[in-house]
Design an enzyme around this catalytic site. Structure first.
Site, short mmCIF file in Angstrom:
data_model
loop_
_atom_site.label_atom_id
_atom_site.label_comp_id
_atom_site.label_asym_id
_atom_site.label_seq_id
_atom_site.Cartn_x
_atom_site.Cartn_y
_atom_site.Cartn_z
CE LYS A 8 -1.91 -2.79 0.39
NZ LYS A 8 -1.22 -3.50 1.38
NE ARG A 83 -4.38 1.16 3.96
CZ ARG A 83 -3.22 1.24 4.67
NH1 ARG A 83 -3.20 1.51 5.70
NH2 ARG A 83 -2.08 1.20 3.70
NE ARG A 122 7.90 -2.93 4.51
CZ ARG A 122 6.52 -3.04 4.32
NH1 ARG A 122 6.02 -2.91 3.02
NH2 ARG A 122 5.68 -2.77 5.24
NE ARG A 128 7.54 0.80 6.35
CZ ARG A 128 6.57 0.44 5.57
NH1 ARG A 128 6.83 0.33 4.32
NH2 ARG A 128 5.21 0.72 6.03
NE ARG A 139 1.10 -2.15 8.85
CZ ARG A 139 1.93 -1.97 8.18
NH1 ARG A 139 3.19 -2.42 8.25
NH2 ARG A 139 1.64 -1.71 6.66
#
Length: 184
Positions: A8, A83, A122, A128, A139
């Protein structure tokens, strides 16, 4: 829209640039606040690190403020908002306040195992803290429970376009642009 890791954010930046409108990303705004250690950032970090959504009241206020900025007057691309079903109603109100309407809702679709692998890679590259495998899977579950039902709402409104989110960035971008042309 789409599950975590579907691309996204990447697609929002590419498409916003090609369409000449700002990409309004709640994730980017949260991460900037975390980096700057603002009060909002510290609150948001607790939720993000657990893989949970930041509370609606914080997110809604942030989006309302952002959409009132001058560069959003001629259009914008939302990334990561809404969301929850409650946020859909708030977004409807915000859009009405500013004289805007949604043209389309693009949902990027991808297999969960592909997304988990993508997000783990990632995490290594970006460092992260919210991308451990346990948090990534949580998630995905939160998305399925809280956000995926929004797709039905936008489908009923005739605004939903589903696009395969797996492939090279440019391939997915072309799929999205082609799909958007079907709504004209």
């Amino acid at each position: 829209m789409g599950p975590p890791g579907a691309g996204k954010g990447t697609q929002a930046k590419v498409l916003a640039d090609r369409l000449g409108i700002p990409a309004v990303s709640t994730g980017d705004i949260f991460r900037a606040n975390v980096k700057d250690e603002t009060a909002l950032g510290l609150e948001a970090k607790r939720y993000m690190d657990a893989g949970d959504y930041v509370p609606d009241e914080v997110t809604n206020a942030m989006v309302r403020d952002r959409l009132s900025e001058a560069d959003a007057g001629e259009g914008f691309l939302l990334d990561g908002y809404p969301r929850t079903l409650a946020q859909v109603g708030t977004l409807d109100d915000i859009l009405a306040e500013h004289g805007h309407k949604l043209d389309a809702v693009v949902a990027l679709v991808a297999d969960i195992e592909v997304l988990v692998d993508r997000m783990l890679r990632r995490a290594k590259v970006d460092g992260r803290s919210d991308d451990s495998e346990e948090v990534i899977r949580h998630r995905q579950e939160v998305y399925t429970a809280e956000t995926k039902p929004l797709l039905r709402v936008y489908a009923q409104r005739g605004q939903l376009v589903e696009v395969d989110g797996v492939g090279e960035i440019d391939e997915v971008s072309e799929r999205v642009l082609t799909a958007l042309k079907t709504l004209d």
